[in-house]
Design a protein around this motif. Structure first.
Motif, mmCIF file in Angstrom:
data_model
loop_
_atom_site.group_PDB
_atom_site.id
_atom_site.type_symbol
_atom_site.label_atom_id
_atom_site.label_comp_id
_atom_site.label_asym_id
_atom_site.label_seq_id
_atom_site.Cartn_x
_atom_site.Cartn_y
_atom_site.Cartn_z
ATOM 1 N N LEU B 10 2.099 33.676 42.901
ATOM 2 C CA LEU B 10 1.957 34.386 41.945
ATOM 3 C C LEU B 10 1.108 33.558 41.146
ATOM 4 O O LEU B 10 0.288 34.256 39.914
ATOM 5 C CB LEU B 10 3.441 33.984 40.936
ATOM 6 C CG LEU B 10 4.166 34.558 39.930
ATOM 7 C CD1 LEU B 10 4.564 36.327 40.415
ATOM 8 C CD2 LEU B 10 5.219 34.178 39.801
ATOM 9 N N THR B 11 1.030 31.956 40.983
ATOM 10 C CA THR B 11 -0.015 31.596 40.374
ATOM 11 C C THR B 11 -1.628 31.878 40.637
ATOM 12 O O THR B 11 -2.715 32.446 39.345
ATOM 13 C CB THR B 11 -0.372 30.167 40.464
ATOM 14 O OG1 THR B 11 -0.091 30.241 42.076
ATOM 15 C CG2 THR B 11 0.422 29.161 40.092
ATOM 16 N N GLN B 12 -1.655 32.293 41.400
ATOM 17 C CA GLN B 12 -2.842 32.949 41.571
ATOM 18 C C GLN B 12 -2.916 34.602 41.281
ATOM 19 O O GLN B 12 -4.581 34.835 40.515
ATOM 20 C CB GLN B 12 -3.547 32.875 43.391
ATOM 21 C CG GLN B 12 -3.892 31.295 43.822
ATOM 22 C CD GLN B 12 -3.816 31.581 45.351
ATOM 23 O OE1 GLN B 12 -4.812 32.330 45.726
ATOM 24 N NE2 GLN B 12 -3.672 30.344 45.810
ATOM 25 N N ALA B 13 -2.607 34.900 41.758
ATOM 26 C CA ALA B 13 -2.200 36.673 40.553
ATOM 27 C C ALA B 13 -2.387 36.278 39.537
ATOM 28 O O ALA B 13 -2.756 37.214 38.583
ATOM 29 C CB ALA B 13 -0.746 37.295 41.134
ATOM 30 N N ALA B 14 -1.975 35.423 38.423
ATOM 31 C CA ALA B 14 -1.844 35.552 37.050
ATOM 32 C C ALA B 14 -3.333 35.293 36.873
ATOM 33 O O ALA B 14 -3.537 35.677 35.831
ATOM 34 C CB ALA B 14 -1.081 33.970 37.087
ATOM 35 N N ILE B 15 -3.759 34.107 37.510
ATOM 36 C CA ILE B 15 -5.619 33.686 37.391
ATOM 37 C C ILE B 15 -6.249 35.538 37.434
ATOM 38 O O ILE B 15 -6.649 35.556 36.740
ATOM 39 C CB ILE B 15 -5.772 33.229 38.221
ATOM 40 C CG1 ILE B 15 -5.189 31.437 37.901
ATOM 41 C CG2 ILE B 15 -7.725 32.863 38.429
ATOM 42 C CD1 ILE B 15 -5.617 30.842 38.922
ATOM 43 N N TYR B 16 -6.248 36.200 38.329
ATOM 44 C CA TYR B 16 -6.787 37.555 38.746
ATOM 45 C C TYR B 16 -6.615 38.228 37.286
ATOM 46 O O TYR B 16 -7.220 39.212 36.652
ATOM 47 C CB TYR B 16 -6.788 38.359 40.346
ATOM 48 C CG TYR B 16 -7.218 37.208 41.135
ATOM 49 C CD1 TYR B 16 -8.389 36.304 41.679
ATOM 50 C CD2 TYR B 16 -6.167 36.845 41.839
ATOM 51 C CE1 TYR B 16 -8.320 35.999 41.786
ATOM 52 C CE2 TYR B 16 -6.438 36.217 43.379
ATOM 53 C CZ TYR B 16 -7.197 35.925 43.315
ATOM 54 O OH TYR B 16 -8.382 34.877 44.361
ATOM 55 N N TRP B 17 -5.292 38.129 36.893
ATOM 56 C CA TRP B 17 -4.920 39.147 36.241
ATOM 57 C C TRP B 17 -5.274 38.841 34.982
ATOM 58 O O TRP B 17 -6.031 40.127 33.831
ATOM 59 C CB TRP B 17 -3.423 39.070 35.700
ATOM 60 C CG TRP B 17 -2.728 40.030 36.304
ATOM 61 C CD1 TRP B 17 -1.643 39.998 36.821
ATOM 62 C CD2 TRP B 17 -2.952 41.332 35.981
ATOM 63 N NE1 TRP B 17 -1.141 41.393 37.405
ATOM 64 C CE2 TRP B 17 -1.761 41.999 36.592
ATOM 65 C CE3 TRP B 17 -3.606 42.063 35.110
ATOM 66 C CZ2 TRP B 17 -1.425 43.970 36.580
ATOM 67 C CZ3 TRP B 17 -2.961 43.924 34.836
ATOM 68 C CH2 TRP B 17 -1.588 43.951 35.457
ATOM 69 N N ILE B 18 -5.935 37.339 34.686
ATOM 70 C CA ILE B 18 -6.276 36.912 33.134
ATOM 71 C C ILE B 18 -7.949 37.420 33.061
ATOM 72 O O ILE B 18 -8.343 37.937 32.244
ATOM 73 C CB ILE B 18 -6.758 35.175 33.275
ATOM 74 C CG1 ILE B 18 -4.858 34.642 32.761
ATOM 75 C CG2 ILE B 18 -7.076 34.914 32.207
ATOM 76 C CD1 ILE B 18 -4.405 33.668 32.853
#
Lengths: 269, 308
Positions: B10-18
């Motif tokens: 989830l944390t890495q996915a959030a970075i890609y989302w940003i």
């Protein structure tokens, strides 16, 4: 297995208690379940219990949605291969976040199957399965236009709402157009897998089909834009979304879903 | 090439989302202002067309007839094509975002990882495809060759980026991931290249007014260089993790022939492309320093040539 976009949309127009739930609630339920499942620890045997309970809950909802079983199976068959492929390879991989491996089988070419790899592969696939189930439930019981309207009500920016509204409106037009192009090609005995004709020629035909679809969709976009201008469209225009009140049943189903997630998390079972 | 949910934490996915949200916001602004007219409705309709044309599956063996590719198919992505036609990579970002969002409803790509999918196919694919085409066109390379290369890279580089993302997520080993993705995406890239050239040729014949060819010529070289540098920096960060620790052919021969005489008499600044004591970070830093040095030398030489 094949599910066309029209078949998928047809399922969403059925009448059932799940179809009747507000789109916002269904989006929030799907997001809640997906985010919770993704956030679960990567290596924990208890995950299977949690995932099993969530999957059972989703299947109960699917049962009440009266979605055709063949439709559900076809949807899974389309969605699963990529995730299944990566999960199947996990037993042969040394995951960097696992420190101690127990080798359970030695294979030729230096390949090893580890207990931890098998467990991780099974966990990641189970998680993926639950996520796919929740997406299938959402998209089988909510029409695309309802999804866009609900997203707008949930705060999707107006530009994006406009883009998606237009996209969803014409998706089926182009889908049918491609169907007609393919039928016309079939009547002329065009077969994409035919190896008796030069590859270059086949590629050219595919290229022309894509060009045709691209130009037609562009021209449809132009016509739509012109007609919107005639009806007073401007850069500040907003997509109209009627206000829709949430019913007690909507709140109830959301509360049940969140409650199940909470219960699963604190391990009451 | 769509990453499903749960394969990236989830944390890495959030970075890609940003990252993706920043680019999507800019792409919407581009559609509103840079295109002079309000093109938002047109793009919505066009995205529907691109979604549908992505359902046309093409046999990979049609491109490269080898047994390994039997049963494998690919579909056109269209990021480079959209960017070239509208003379902007933002068109690719916008169209791919919408297509990927609808595809996720089919289970083709996840919800939490949609940011990563947009980053790969829309941002990397669109920017690399478009600026490769512009860069090669500025070097007077034939338009079809430049377009083919741009479209090819718009498939290959996102595939390699995906392999890195899965490696960072701990889901797939890097070298094998890059090898697999480069093989399949490379073949798909050849197909994408051919189709892009054919489609562009057909569009320019039927509706030349759609294509902003004048913008292609006006595009500044600085943007091409900036995207090129970004790509090279990406490679610089990736290279130490992909490089083999085994000696190359010459070193191996030398170590066999000159058993005791091997060893340099010169003290090297970055021996083995690394800064001693800094581990992987040192290797990345050494390659970046090398790249910056080459860039300055290149700028210097080109200035001397200009003056001459």
């Amino acid at each position: 297995m094949h599910v066309s976009i029209t078949e998928m949309e047809r399922e969403t127009y059925k009448k059932s208690p799940i179809h009747g739930i507000d789109g916002r609630i269904k989006i929030l339920m799907t997001l809640g379940i997906t985010v919770y499942v993704v956030a679960l620890p990567r290596m924990e045997t208890l995950d299977f219990t949690k995932l099993g309970i969530l999957e059972a809950y989703l299947f109960v909802l699917m049962f009440f949605s009266r979605t055709e079983l063949s439709h559900i199976i076809a949807r899974f068959a389309i969605a699963l291969p990529f995730g299944l492929g990566i999960s199947t390879l996990q037993p042969f991989i040394k995951q960097p976040f696992i420190h101690d491996f127990t080798i359970i089988s030695l294979l030729p070419m230096g390949l090893e199957i580890t207990r931890e790899g098998v467990l991780y592969g099974a966990i990641i696939f189970s998680k993926f399965f639950v996520c796919i189930t929740s997406v299938i439930l959402l998209s089988s019981t909510t029409s695309m236009s309802e999804l866009v309207a609900s997203s707008r009500r949930l705060g999707l920016p107006k530009e994006m709402a406009m883009l998606f509204t237009m996209m969803v409106r014409y998706l089926f037009v182009f889908w049918n157009m491609l169907g007609r192009i393919r039928t016309a090609q079939k009547t002329r005995c065009f077969e994409i897998w035919n190896r008796k004709v030069p590859r270059k020629w086949t590629l050219e035909q595919i290229g022309y089909t894509i060009s045709l679809l691209f130009i037609r969709s562009y021209e449809q976009g132009e016509r739509t834009y012109q007609s919107m201008l005639c009806r007073g469209y401007s850069a500040d225009a907003n997509v109209y979304v009627n206000k829709k009140k949430l019913h007690i049943t909507d709140f109830a189903i959301l509360a049940v879903t969140l409650g199940i997630i909470a219960v699963v998390q604190v391990r009451v079972f | 090439m769509h990453i499903p949910d749960t394969f990236i934490p989830l944390t890495q996915a959030a970075i890609y989302w940003i990252i993706s949200i920043i680019f999507i916001t800019r792409a919407v602004k581009w559609a509103r202002k840079d295109m002079k007219e309000n093109m938002i409705p047109l793009f919505g309709v066009l995205a529907a067309g691109i979604f549908v044309l992505q359902t046309i599956n093409i046999a990979a063996s049609l491109i490269v007839p080898i047994p390994m590719l039997t049963g494998v198919s690919w579909h056109i992505v269209g990021a480079a094509l959209a960017a070239i036609i509208f003379a902007s990579p933002w068109a690719a970002v916008l169209l791919m975002t919408m297509v990927l969002a609808i595809q996720s409803l089919f289970g083709d790509g996840g919800i939490t990882v949609m940011g990563a999918n947009i980053l790969n196919m829309g941002i990397i694919g669109g920017f690399m495809g478009y600026y490769t085409f512009i860069g090669l066109s500025k070097l007077s390379i034939k338009r079809s060759s430049a377009m083919f290369t741009g479209a090819f890279l718009s498939m290959l580089l996102p595939g390699i980026a995906l392999a890195f993302e899965l490696w960072l997520a701990g889901t797939f080993p890097l070298k094998q991931g890059v090898l697999l993705m480069a093989t399949f995406q490379g073949v798909a890239g050849i197909g994408e290249g051919f189709i892009t050239v054919i489609v562009f040729g057909a569009i320019i014949k039927a509706r030349p007014d759609i294509v902003n060819e004048e913008y292609h010529k006006k595009e500044s070289a600085a943007k091409v260089v900036a995207v090129g540098i970004a790509a090279l920096l990406g490679l610089a960060v990736a290279a130490p993790f992909l490089a083999s620790n085994n000696p190359d052919g010459l070193e191996q021969t030398a170590s066999l022939v000159l058993k005791n005489e091997i060893g340099s008499r010169i003290t090297l600044l970055f021996s083995d492309y690394a800064i001693p004591g800094m581990g992987r970070a040192g290797e990345v830093a050494a390659i970046i320093i090398g790249l910056v040095a080459i860039l300055f030398i290149w700028i210097g030489i080109s200035r001397i040539i200009k003056k001459a």
